[in-house]
Motif scaffolding. Structure first.
Motif, PDB file in Angstrom:
ATOM      1  N   GLY A  33      66.856  66.633  51.119  1.00 37.82           N
ATOM      2  CA  GLY A  33      68.258  66.250  51.035  1.00 37.82           C
ATOM      3  C   GLY A  33      68.540  64.842  51.496  1.00 37.82           C
ATOM      4  N   PHE A  34      67.570  64.198  52.113  1.00 35.60           N
ATOM      5  CA  PHE A  34      67.748  62.826  52.602  1.00 35.60           C
ATOM      6  C   PHE A  34      66.382  62.248  52.944  1.00 35.60           C
ATOM      7  CE2 PHE A  34      67.917  65.703  56.192  1.00 35.60           C
ATOM      8  CZ  PHE A  34      67.114  65.106  57.151  1.00 35.60           C
ATOM      9  N   ASN A  35      66.348  60.909  53.042  1.00 32.05           N
ATOM     10  CA  ASN A  35      65.155  60.214  53.524  1.00 32.05           C
ATOM     11  C   ASN A  35      65.452  59.720  54.924  1.00 32.05           C
ATOM     12  OD1 ASN A  35      62.973  58.592  54.086  1.00 32.05           O
ATOM     13  ND2 ASN A  35      63.430  57.045  52.538  1.00 32.05           N
ATOM     14  N   GLN A  36      64.783  60.284  55.909  1.00 35.07           N
ATOM     15  CA  GLN A  36      65.069  59.948  57.306  1.00 35.07           C
ATOM     16  C   GLN A  36      64.852  58.468  57.591  1.00 35.07           C
ATOM     17  OE1 GLN A  36      62.561  61.917  56.341  1.00 35.07           O
ATOM     18  NE2 GLN A  36      60.723  60.830  57.024  1.00 35.07           N
ATOM     19  N   ALA A  37      63.859  57.845  56.958  1.00 30.79           N
ATOM     20  CA  ALA A  37      63.605  56.417  57.176  1.00 30.79           C
ATOM     21  C   ALA A  37      64.776  55.576  56.678  1.00 30.79           C
ATOM     22  CB  ALA A  37      62.313  55.993  56.492  1.00 30.79           C
ATOM     23  N   ALA A  38      65.366  55.981  55.559  1.00 31.16           N
ATOM     24  CA  ALA A  38      66.507  55.244  55.004  1.00 31.16           C
ATOM     25  C   ALA A  38      67.730  55.362  55.910  1.00 31.16           C
ATOM     26  CB  ALA A  38      66.835  55.759  53.605  1.00 31.16           C
ATOM     27  N   LEU A  39      67.938  56.541  56.497  1.00 28.01           N
ATOM     28  CA  LEU A  39      69.082  56.733  57.396  1.00 28.01           C
ATOM     29  C   LEU A  39      68.891  55.954  58.693  1.00 28.01           C
ATOM     30  CD1 LEU A  39      69.829  60.556  56.953  1.00 28.01           C
ATOM     31  CD2 LEU A  39      70.914  58.602  55.824  1.00 28.01           C
ATOM     32  N   ILE A  40      67.674  55.956  59.223  1.00 27.28           N
ATOM     33  CA  ILE A  40      67.381  55.161  60.414  1.00 27.28           C
ATOM     34  C   ILE A  40      67.568  53.677  60.103  1.00 27.28           C
ATOM     35  CG2 ILE A  40      65.527  54.422  61.981  1.00 27.28           C
ATOM     36  CD1 ILE A  40      64.445  57.324  61.786  1.00 27.28           C
ATOM     37  N   ALA A  41      67.109  53.254  58.923  1.00 31.01           N
ATOM     38  CA  ALA A  41      67.246  51.857  58.507  1.00 31.01           C
ATOM     39  C   ALA A  41      68.712  51.454  58.396  1.00 31.01           C
ATOM     40  CB  ALA A  41      66.531  51.636  57.177  1.00 31.01           C
ATOM     41  N   GLN A  42      69.537  52.347  57.890  1.00 31.33           N
ATOM     42  CA  GLN A  42      70.968  52.045  57.762  1.00 31.33           C
ATOM     43  C   GLN A  42      71.591  51.794  59.137  1.00 31.33           C
ATOM     44  OE1 GLN A  42      73.214  55.054  55.710  1.00 31.33           O
ATOM     45  NE2 GLN A  42      75.150  54.001  55.961  1.00 31.33           N
ATOM     46  N   SER A  43      71.291  52.670  60.095  1.00 31.93           N
ATOM     47  CA  SER A  43      71.811  52.500  61.445  1.00 31.93           C
ATOM     48  C   SER A  43      71.218  51.256  62.111  1.00 31.93           C
ATOM     49  CB  SER A  43      71.488  53.752  62.270  1.00 31.93           C
ATOM     50  OG  SER A  43      71.934  53.617  63.595  1.00 31.93           O
ATOM     51  N   PHE A  44      69.928  51.015  61.881  1.00 31.23           N
ATOM     52  CA  PHE A  44      69.249  49.832  62.409  1.00 31.23           C
ATOM     53  C   PHE A  44      69.934  48.559  61.910  1.00 31.23           C
ATOM     54  CE2 PHE A  44      65.994  46.523  61.730  1.00 31.23           C
ATOM     55  CZ  PHE A  44      65.448  46.409  62.997  1.00 31.23           C
ATOM     56  N   CYS A  45      70.267  48.500  60.626  1.00 35.46           N
ATOM     57  CA  CYS A  45      70.896  47.316  60.037  1.00 35.46           C
ATOM     58  C   CYS A  45      72.339  47.161  60.480  1.00 35.46           C
ATOM     59  CB  CYS A  45      70.794  47.376  58.509  1.00 35.46           C
ATOM     60  SG  CYS A  45      69.124  47.103  57.896  1.00 35.46           S
ATOM     61  N   GLU A  46      73.037  48.263  60.688  1.00 36.51           N
ATOM     62  CA  GLU A  46      74.395  48.188  61.221  1.00 36.51           C
ATOM     63  C   GLU A  46      74.378  47.587  62.623  1.00 36.51           C
ATOM     64  OE1 GLU A  46      75.781  52.184  60.995  1.00 36.51           O
ATOM     65  OE2 GLU A  46      76.216  52.097  58.837  1.00 36.51           O
ATOM     66  N   THR A  47      73.320  47.876  63.373  1.00 31.38           N
ATOM     67  CA  THR A  47      73.187  47.367  64.742  1.00 31.38           C
ATOM     68  C   THR A  47      72.738  45.916  64.771  1.00 31.38           C
ATOM     69  OG1 THR A  47      72.618  49.602  65.508  1.00 31.38           O
ATOM     70  CG2 THR A  47      72.050  47.773  66.968  1.00 31.38           C
ATOM     71  N   THR A  48      71.798  45.561  63.907  1.00 29.44           N
ATOM     72  CA  THR A  48      71.207  44.212  63.936  1.00 29.44           C
ATOM     73  C   THR A  48      71.887  43.211  63.022  1.00 29.44           C
ATOM     74  OG1 THR A  48      69.639  44.801  62.179  1.00 29.44           O
ATOM     75  CG2 THR A  48      68.930  45.180  64.464  1.00 29.44           C
ATOM     76  N   GLY A  49      72.615  43.703  62.015  1.00 34.65           N
ATOM     77  CA  GLY A  49      73.229  42.806  61.048  1.00 34.65           C
ATOM     78  C   GLY A  49      72.279  42.353  59.951  1.00 34.65           C
ATOM     79  N   LEU A  50      71.063  42.902  59.922  1.00 32.88           N
ATOM     80  CA  LEU A  50      70.105  42.549  58.876  1.00 32.88           C
ATOM     81  C   LEU A  50      70.462  43.217  57.560  1.00 32.88           C
ATOM     82  CD1 LEU A  50      66.763  42.813  60.909  1.00 32.88           C
ATOM     83  CD2 LEU A  50      67.912  40.719  60.158  1.00 32.88           C
ATOM     84  N   GLN A  51      70.007  42.637  56.475  1.00 33.36           N
ATOM     85  CA  GLN A  51      70.304  43.157  55.141  1.00 33.36           C
ATOM     86  C   GLN A  51      69.374  44.322  54.807  1.00 33.36           C
ATOM     87  OE1 GLN A  51      69.860  40.273  52.001  1.00 33.36           O
ATOM     88  NE2 GLN A  51      70.799  41.564  50.457  1.00 33.36           N
ATOM     89  N   LEU A  52      69.935  45.362  54.230  1.00 31.78           N
ATOM     90  CA  LEU A  52      69.173  46.556  53.877  1.00 31.78           C
ATOM     91  C   LEU A  52      69.022  46.667  52.369  1.00 31.78           C
ATOM     92  CD1 LEU A  52      67.914  49.366  54.557  1.00 31.78           C
ATOM     93  CD2 LEU A  52      70.241  50.296  54.462  1.00 31.78           C
ATOM     94  N   LYS A  53      67.795  46.947  51.920  1.00 27.91           N
ATOM     95  CA  LYS A  53      67.515  47.228  50.514  1.00 27.91           C
ATOM     96  C   LYS A  53      66.831  48.590  50.451  1.00 27.91           C
ATOM     97  CE  LYS A  53      68.904  43.375  48.498  1.00 27.91           C
ATOM     98  NZ  LYS A  53      69.981  43.355  47.467  1.00 27.91           N
TER      99      LYS A  53
END
Length: 231
Positions: free
Chosen positions: A121-141
């Motif tokens: 139902g989800f990719n855990q790495a993608a969800l962690i990456a989303q939160s990581f980018c919200e915190t760091t301001g880095l661009q997510l692809k």
């Protein structure tokens, strides 16, 4: 904040409370305060200790105890909400490190095969990456890479078996089907032998895309022996 608003917020928190997915205590957060404190004790003293390796690795915590339980609960008991605090911990550690200074990169999560993601139902790495980018301001692809082979579970395999299992497992995703000059920072939930990260890195390199390294929420390597090569 006006008194009526504080009262409304308190009332709202009562209705929004649920049970902590790790210990079943009532909480209005993704993880209760008690489990949050336990999770934060999993943080490695130097997450960037292996950033000088051929494939640089930045790992927030030691894979065991409450952190291991949190990752397993997220993935196998359908609690994707746990990814948000894990991504925040990783992001804050990254921002506090010298590694992050003046570093421009694009964050790409390690993908799951479409069938496995559909089942989970989800990719855990993608969800962690989303939160990581919200915190760091880095661009997510999110679609920088695609998994084209549904590999068998890595657990229990030797290093050579893992590498063979992951050979040609990835291809460039739709986000990168053009010339990319900015380096990529891969992200995953757990870093063990590095076979997955190396396979993904090789795929990116073949398309002329430089990989800065990989960041992970947890690692199995021994923090007291930086030269230790994970199983």
């Amino acid at each position: 904040m006006p008194l009526w608003m504080r009262n409304f917020q308190s009332l709202l928190n009562i209705f929004l409370k649920s049970n902590c997915p790790l210990c079943e205590r009532p909480t209005s957060q993704e993880v209760c305060q008690n489990c949050t404190q336990k999770l934060q004790r999993s943080c490695l003293p130097n997450p960037g200790v292996r950033w000088n390796q051929p494939l640089p690795v930045f790992a927030w915590g030691s894979y065991g105890g409450t952190l291991k339980l949190a990752i397993a609960t997220m993935k196998y008991k359908n609690h994707p909400e746990i990814a948000r605090p894990l991504g925040q911990y990783l992001g804050n550690a990254w921002l506090s490190s010298s590694t992050a200074r003046n570093t421009k990169c694009i964050v790409v999560p390690i993908p799951l095969h479409s069938e496995k993601q559909k089942k989970r139902g989800f990719n855990q790495a993608a969800l962690i990456a989303q939160s990581f980018c919200e915190t760091t301001g880095l661009q997510l692809k999110v679609n920088g890479l695609e998994r084209v082979q549904e590999t068998e579970a890595q657990y229990g395999l030797t290093v050579s078996e893992r590498q063979k299992n992951l050979a040609k497992a990835f291809r460039i995703g739709q986000d990168f089907r053009h010339i990319l000059k900015t380096p990529v920072l891969l992200i995953d939930d757990i870093y063990t032998t590095g076979a997955t990260a190396k396979s993904a890195t090789q795929t990116l390199h073949q398309s002329g895309i430089r990989v800065l390294g990989i960041v992970a929420t947890a690692t199995t390597f021994n923090p007291n022996n930086p030269s230790y090569n994970s199983r």
